[in-house]
Design a protein around this motif. Structure first.
Motif, PDB file in Angstrom:
ATOM      1  N   ASP A 274      80.012 -28.569  35.333  1.00 37.40           N
ATOM      2  CA  ASP A 274      81.401 -28.967  35.541  1.00 37.40           C
ATOM      3  C   ASP A 274      81.406 -30.173  36.452  1.00 37.40           C
ATOM      4  O   ASP A 274      81.191 -30.052  37.658  1.00 37.40           O
TER       5      ASP A 274
ATOM      6  N   ASP B 219      76.613 -38.339  26.196  1.00 40.07           N
ATOM      7  CA  ASP B 219      77.115 -37.379  25.208  1.00 40.07           C
ATOM      8  C   ASP B 219      76.500 -35.999  25.416  1.00 40.07           C
ATOM      9  O   ASP B 219      77.153 -34.976  25.154  1.00 40.07           O
TER      10      ASP B 219
ATOM     11  N   ARG C 116      78.514 -34.549  28.232  1.00 43.04           N
ATOM     12  CA  ARG C 116      79.832 -34.140  27.740  1.00 43.04           C
ATOM     13  C   ARG C 116      79.728 -32.832  26.960  1.00 43.04           C
ATOM     14  O   ARG C 116      80.613 -31.970  27.047  1.00 43.04           O
ATOM     15  N   LEU C 117      78.672 -32.684  26.191  1.00 39.83           N
ATOM     16  CA  LEU C 117      78.441 -31.466  25.427  1.00 39.83           C
ATOM     17  C   LEU C 117      78.292 -30.269  26.362  1.00 39.83           C
ATOM     18  O   LEU C 117      78.858 -29.198  26.126  1.00 39.83           O
TER      19      LEU C 117
ATOM     20  N   ALA D 126      79.475 -30.101  29.434  1.00 41.76           N
ATOM     21  CA  ALA D 126      80.722 -29.900  30.163  1.00 41.76           C
ATOM     22  C   ALA D 126      81.793 -29.232  29.314  1.00 41.76           C
ATOM     23  O   ALA D 126      82.651 -28.518  29.848  1.00 41.76           O
ATOM     24  N   ALA D 127      81.752 -29.446  28.012  1.00 37.18           N
ATOM     25  CA  ALA D 127      82.821 -28.955  27.139  1.00 37.18           C
ATOM     26  C   ALA D 127      83.006 -27.450  27.263  1.00 37.18           C
ATOM     27  O   ALA D 127      84.136 -26.953  27.237  1.00 37.18           O
ATOM     28  N   THR D 128      81.909 -26.704  27.401  1.00 42.20           N
ATOM     29  CA  THR D 128      82.011 -25.241  27.532  1.00 42.20           C
ATOM     30  C   THR D 128      81.236 -24.730  28.744  1.00 42.20           C
ATOM     31  O   THR D 128      80.839 -23.561  28.773  1.00 42.20           O
ATOM     32  N   ARG D 129      81.040 -25.594  29.736  1.00 42.43           N
ATOM     33  CA  ARG D 129      80.397 -25.205  30.992  1.00 42.43           C
ATOM     34  C   ARG D 129      79.036 -24.537  30.753  1.00 42.43           C
ATOM     35  O   ARG D 129      78.748 -23.463  31.276  1.00 42.43           O
TER      36      ARG D 129
ATOM     37  N   PHE E 207      75.450 -23.065  23.082  1.00 47.44           N
ATOM     38  CA  PHE E 207      76.638 -23.855  22.778  1.00 47.44           C
ATOM     39  C   PHE E 207      77.572 -23.108  21.841  1.00 47.44           C
ATOM     40  O   PHE E 207      77.157 -22.626  20.784  1.00 47.44           O
TER      41      PHE E 207
ATOM     42  N   ASP F 187      80.187 -24.628  20.421  1.00 44.92           N
ATOM     43  CA  ASP F 187      80.480 -25.581  19.344  1.00 44.92           C
ATOM     44  C   ASP F 187      79.153 -26.002  18.715  1.00 44.92           C
ATOM     45  O   ASP F 187      78.570 -27.031  19.072  1.00 44.92           O
TER      46      ASP F 187
ATOM     47  N   ALA G 126      78.890 -29.533  16.992  1.00 43.18           N
ATOM     48  CA  ALA G 126      78.786 -30.642  17.948  1.00 43.18           C
ATOM     49  C   ALA G 126      77.365 -30.732  18.498  1.00 43.18           C
ATOM     50  O   ALA G 126      76.809 -31.834  18.637  1.00 43.18           O
TER      51      ALA G 126
END
Length: 494
Positions: free
Chosen positions: A270, A365, A368-369, A371-374, A398, A400, A403
């Motif tokens: 985060d 990227d 970001r990947l 961070a998207a779902t911690r 992950f 996602d 992604a």
């Protein structure tokens, strides 16, 4: 240990410190010792148990070895972005220096009682915070991140009140120098320019002699500090370390991690994570640390401004403007080196052996990947290290999956571009992506046992943290944090 215990700092004069004895711990006991730090200092293997050394009494503040000269230094600083005025060693005492193969090493007792700079504090440290500082100092060193070190902790039943009643402890800290940005700020703010000059001359002579040959040694000094700070911040960000209280008085002039209080290592990634429960505005959030360091360097530059030589042909205003421009230029190494050092560190974490176009986007990227779902930061990089052999173990982190799969295709193409060999890449990545960091729940487990009188977990965890890139025998040391860890809070009292 019959050293002379010189103290170069004491030679600067009485404006810089107050000499006073420690307030020792009653009936002290050992909590933990660091064999690695003792070896760094060249101490004998049995230093802690030799009756003639009285090490337990010395490092509890109850005795001194011949030549030790306890003193507390004065400094000032900005705290949470605001000028805080005079600060100083409110619960630390410099004992002197020990000659080692690496040069002189200063020793400090932290928690040895009141000093003139304690303000409203009691000058004591509690067992909880001492264990956290001891373990993290040694853990950072094992990770290869510049840090003050910790030789030992001693404890006592002496009660100390924080949020609740706790017991006292003293941690012995070690560093080539404990000088901070705030030392310069103090004398600049008070207009003590002669003392400011002595401090600069002292630091350059003792810790940055290469600056002596520069046209403007003070400008070279600032550039040196900026470069070292850039390297340190890149290492913090790459390992997921949050300092928690990056005040200017907590910034080392040697680029060391110093003053372990409300620190933390990221669990779920985060960028906005604030590890310090007292940081209500989030000033010292993980992603803001690099910019805060640059802000602090500006504060240091301002403090150094009076030291630039006057030009008798210039007006005072023009002279000041020119001096300011020189110091601002000296900060450029930070702006240049930090992003370069961080990208280099992240390349290593991803197993990229060469520098290629598009690497920054690939790294960004990836983050970001995460961070998207911690996604857990340490575990993700550890599993990425074995991606060639165990791709599903990483993919399972992950939510996602599409992604992740899209990023993984780009990553595989990038590895193929440089002809990466899986076995070689994995070995290199496992040596850069730690299996174990000092997560808050690991520290908390050791603290709770220690508060119950059992110090074995502190010593066990120290051994694990001394080899952070090895898989630990106890799998939970490298596992996901338990649910209860989400409720742990650390603040400035930590």
């Amino acid at each position: 240990m019959h050293a002379e215990w010189p103290n170069r700092f004491a030679r600067l004069g009485p404006e810089f410190y107050t000499e006073l004895p420690a307030q020792g711990l009653p009936d002290p006991h050992w909590v933990a010792q660091s064999p690695a730090c003792a070896e760094l200092l060249g101490m004998p293997a049995d230093w802690a148990s030799q009756p003639s050394l009285q090490a337990l009494q010395v490092f509890s503040g109850n005795a001194r070895w011949p030549g030790m000269q306890p003193l507390a230094s004065v400094y000032s600083g900005h705290q949470f972005g605001q000028w805080a005025g005079q600060l100083g060693d409110g619960r630390a005492l410099w004992l002197g220096e020990l000659a080692t193969p690496q040069g002189g090493m200063e020793l400090q007792l932290k928690g040895a009682g009141l000093t003139p700079y304690s303000r409203m504090g009691d000058g004591r440290a509690v067992l909880r915070s001492s264990i956290r500082e001891f373990l993290c100092s040694e853990a950072m060193a094992a990770l290869g991140i510049p840090s003050t070190r910790a030789l030992c902790i001693t404890g006592s039943a002496l009660p100390v009140r924080r949020e609740s009643m706790e017991t006292a402890a003293v941690v012995t800290r070690v560093a080539p120098s404990f000088l901070r940005f705030g030392h310069f700020e103090h004398f600049a703010h008070h207009g003590q320019h002669a003392a400011l000059r002595r401090l600069a001359d002292h630091f350059i002579a003792e810790h940055a002699p290469e600056c002596l040959d520069a046209p403007q040694p003070v400008v070279a000094l600032l550039a040196r500090v900026a470069g070292q700070t850039a390297k340190l911040l890149a290492q913090w960000q790459a390992v997921g370390f949050c300092h928690g209280v990056m005040n200017t008085d907590n910034m080392s002039l040697l680029g060391l991690t110093i003053d372990y209080g409300p620190f933390g290592f990221l669990d779920g990634f985060d960028p906005g994570h604030v590890c310090n429960h007292s940081d209500h505005q989030g000033r010292y959030a993980y992603a803001r640390q690099p910019n805060v360091a640059f802000w602090n360097l500006h504060a240091l530059a301002q403090a150094l401004l009076p030291l630039l030589p006057a030009n008798p042909e210039a007006t005072r205003e023009a002279e000041r403007e020119a001096a300011g421009e020189q110091l601002l230029e000296a900060l450029e190494p930070y702006r240049e080196r930090f992003p370069r050092a961080l990208l280099g560190a992240m390349r290593a974490k991803l197993g990229l052996a060469t520098a290629q176009e598009g690497d920054r986007e690939l790294v960004d990227d990836w983050l970001r990947l995460l961070a998207a779902t911690r996604v857990d930061y340490t575990i993700a990089h550890r599993r990425l290290s074995r991606y060639g052999a165990q791709p599903e173990a990483l993919r399972d982190l992950f939510l996602d999956r599409p992604a992740f799969d899209a990023w993984a295709l780009r990553y595989q193409a990038r590895l193929a571009q440089e002809g990466s060999v899986a076995a070689e890449r994995e070995a290199g990545m496992l040596a850069r992506n730690p299996a174990v960091v000092l997560r808050n729940h690991l520290a908390e487990g050791a603290i709770r046992q220690a508060q119950a009188g059992d110090f074995s977990e502190v010593q066990r965890l120290l051994k694990v943290l001394s080899r952070p890139f090895d898989e630990p025998e106890q799998a939970s040391d490298a596992g996901f944090p338990p649910d209860w860890a989400q409720h742990l809070e650390v603040s400035c009292s930590s």
